[in-house]
Structure formats: structure tokens, C-alpha cells
Enzyme design. Structure first.
Site, short mmCIF file in Angstrom:
data_model
loop_
_atom_site.label_atom_id
_atom_site.label_comp_id
_atom_site.label_asym_id
_atom_site.label_seq_id
_atom_site.Cartn_x
_atom_site.Cartn_y
_atom_site.Cartn_z
N ASP A 7 0.50 7.54 -3.13
CA ASP A 7 -0.08 6.21 -3.31
C ASP A 7 0.53 5.27 -2.27
O ASP A 7 1.66 5.48 -1.80
CB ASP A 7 0.19 5.67 -4.72
CG ASP A 7 -0.54 4.37 -4.97
OD1 ASP A 7 -1.80 4.36 -4.90
OD2 ASP A 7 0.12 3.34 -5.20
N GLU A 9 0.77 0.89 -1.05
CA GLU A 9 0.48 -0.53 -1.24
C GLU A 9 0.31 -1.15 0.13
O GLU A 9 0.94 -0.70 1.11
CB GLU A 9 1.60 -1.24 -2.01
CG GLU A 9 1.85 -0.70 -3.41
CD GLU A 9 0.67 -0.86 -4.34
OE1 GLU A 9 -0.17 -1.75 -4.11
OE2 GLU A 9 0.58 -0.07 -5.31
N HIS A 57 1.21 -6.23 -5.90
CA HIS A 57 2.44 -5.44 -5.69
C HIS A 57 3.74 -6.25 -5.69
O HIS A 57 4.82 -5.70 -5.88
CB HIS A 57 2.35 -4.60 -4.41
CG HIS A 57 2.07 -5.37 -3.16
ND1 HIS A 57 2.92 -6.33 -2.64
CD2 HIS A 57 1.02 -5.29 -2.29
CE1 HIS A 57 2.43 -6.80 -1.52
NE2 HIS A 57 1.26 -6.22 -1.28
N HIS A 152 1.83 -3.13 -9.58
CA HIS A 152 1.55 -1.86 -8.92
C HIS A 152 2.73 -1.52 -8.00
O HIS A 152 3.19 -2.35 -7.23
CB HIS A 152 0.27 -1.96 -8.08
CG HIS A 152 -0.98 -1.97 -8.89
ND1 HIS A 152 -2.02 -1.09 -8.68
CD2 HIS A 152 -1.34 -2.76 -9.92
CE1 HIS A 152 -2.98 -1.34 -9.55
NE2 HIS A 152 -2.60 -2.37 -10.31
N ASP A 157 3.04 4.56 -9.36
CA ASP A 157 1.65 4.99 -9.47
C ASP A 157 1.49 6.46 -9.12
O ASP A 157 0.67 7.17 -9.71
CB ASP A 157 0.76 4.13 -8.56
CG ASP A 157 0.54 2.73 -9.12
OD1 ASP A 157 1.04 2.45 -10.23
OD2 ASP A 157 -0.12 1.91 -8.46
#
Length: 242
Positions: A7, A9, A57, A152, A157
């Protein structure tokens, strides 16, 4: 089989608008077991995040300014994902950002670094058409706790995605079990066909047994109106005329 849950960001939605990756999280799954090996990187994007992205985030420009830039960690990322299936939720988004960062560093596109990229969102949509299939919804559907996911985070995640992925694909466990059962059955069959019968006793028919057998064949001959097939074939096998 090695899989990596991944994942990212970012500072915004489009790398074409100059947005950058600010965090990468990777979690290893080996033979359908989550290991303790992971990769977690914060990156200095040399720009501010869009307000909407920052709300998601929470990674401020000040915090990120003390971390390495993408070219400094590119080799580390490539080594971690090498020869593995990479599972990403909404893979198109993350892949386009990672490919953009790699291109800036003079490196090939992200899919060339790994064996395969799998989009878990596409898999979920096929399994649950018409339903919400974001990570939170899938966690709720499979009874996976995500109460600690207030913001997040790439590593968090990726960890949740690992649990969701194993839950979504748990049918593969039965396939592995069936394969193990088949292998065991084949091994047993080999053992049986390799059985040594040389030690078994041989019991010859007695004179009474032979007399009873001939009487039975006489009955077959009478019923057939001639010589029965048994006597024809047994005579031929012994070299006698039928």
C-alpha cells in the site's frame, strides 16, 4: 509461494500533476502465512500534500522532510518485491504512482520489478458484486478488527489487506489439503503395488476339490450344449485340443 501486500500514501491523486509517494508499506505472506518480514518507508516528496490527502494520512511536510527521497530507497523496494506476487487494493492507483517515481529515478515500470501484480479490489468486486468493497467494508464483512484505523497508514493498510486477502482466498487452503491427500493416497498405492507376496503360503487343490471342479464343468458343458468356454480356453492354454 511468496506474496507481498503493498500500500502507498501520496500527496494527491495524480502523479501527472506532480503528486508524489510519501509512504510505502509492504507485508510478506509466505505459503499463506503472514511472516514478521515487512518494509515500511516514509519519503520526502519535496512538496506539500493536498488538504484532502493530508486529512487521510496525516503526514505533514515538516515530518516528511526528514526522510529519504524515493531514489534513495528504490533499490530496497525492488529487492523486497522481486520474484513475488504483489497484491494491492485498487492496484492501478498505486502502480501508476510507483511507476512515476521509478521513472523519475531512471528505472523501469513497477510491474517489471515483480512476478505479478494482483488487484484485490477487482477480486472482491467479482466475489461481492454490487456491494461496498473498500478495505473497511471488507474488514467488516470478514470480521477483521480495524477500529485502530483512524488514519490511513501504508503499513497498517498492508497488514489489514493481508488478513482480508487470506480470508477472501481461504478456499485455496482446501485445494492445498486436497493435494496433500492425493499425494498421501498415491504414496499408499505405491506401497501396496510394491508388496512382496513371495512369503505367502501356496495351498494346492485337493483331489476332492479337483473332482468337484470337473463335475461343475460337466454341468456347464451340458447347459451349453457342448464344450464350455472354460474348457476350451483352459485346453488351449495347456496345449490340448479343444
Amino acid at each position: 509461494m511468496r506474496q507481498v501486500m503493498l500500500d502507498t500514501e501520496t500527496t494527491g491523486l495524480e502523479p501527472e500533476q506532480g503528486h508524489r509517494v510519501v509512504e510505502i508499506g509492504c507485508v510478506e505472506i509466505l505459503n499463506r502465512r503472514v511472516t514478521d518480514r515487512h518494509l515500511h518507508l516514509y519519503l520526502n516528496p519535496d512538496r506539500d500534500s493536498d488538504p484532502d490527502a493530508l486529512r487521510i494520512h496525516g503526514l505533514t511536510t515538516e515530518f516528511l522532510s526528514g526522510h529519504p527521497r524515493f531514489p534513495e530507497i528504490a533499490a530496497q523496494l525492488a529487492d523486497f518485491v522481486k520474484d513475488s506476487e504483489i497484491v494491492i487494493h485498487n492496484a492501478a492507483f498505486d502502480v501508476k504512482f510507483l511507476t512515476s517515481e521509478l521513472k523519475r529515478a531512471g528505472l523501469p515500470a513497477f510491474p517489471t520489478l515483480c512476478a505479478k501484480v494482483t488487484d484485490s479490489l477487482s477480486v472482491a468486486r467479482e466475489m461481492f458484486p454490487g456491494k461496498r468493497n473498500n478495505l473497511d467494508a471488507l474488514c467488516e464483512r470478514f470480521g477483521i478488527s480495524h477500529a485502530h484505523r483512524t488514519l490511513h497508514g501504508a503499513l497498517l493498510d498492508a497488514e489489514l489487506l493481508g488478513e482480508v486477502w487470506l480470508a477472501m482466498t481461504r478456499g485455496q487452503d482446501s485445494l492445498l489439503d486436497d493435494a496433500a491427500d492425493d499425494a498421501h493416497a498415491m504414496q499408499s498405492a505405491r506401497a501396496q503395488t510394491g508388496f512382496d507376496a513371495s512369503g505367502l503360503p501356496v495351498v494346492a487343490a485337493s483331489a476332492q476339490d479337483l473332482q468337484a471342479h470337473e463335475a461343475y464343468l460337466d454341468g456347464l458343458d451340458e447347459a451349453a450344449g457342448g464344450q464350455s468356454l472354460w474348457r476350451k480356453f483352459s485346453g488351449a492354454a495347456s496345449g490340448l485340443e479343444p
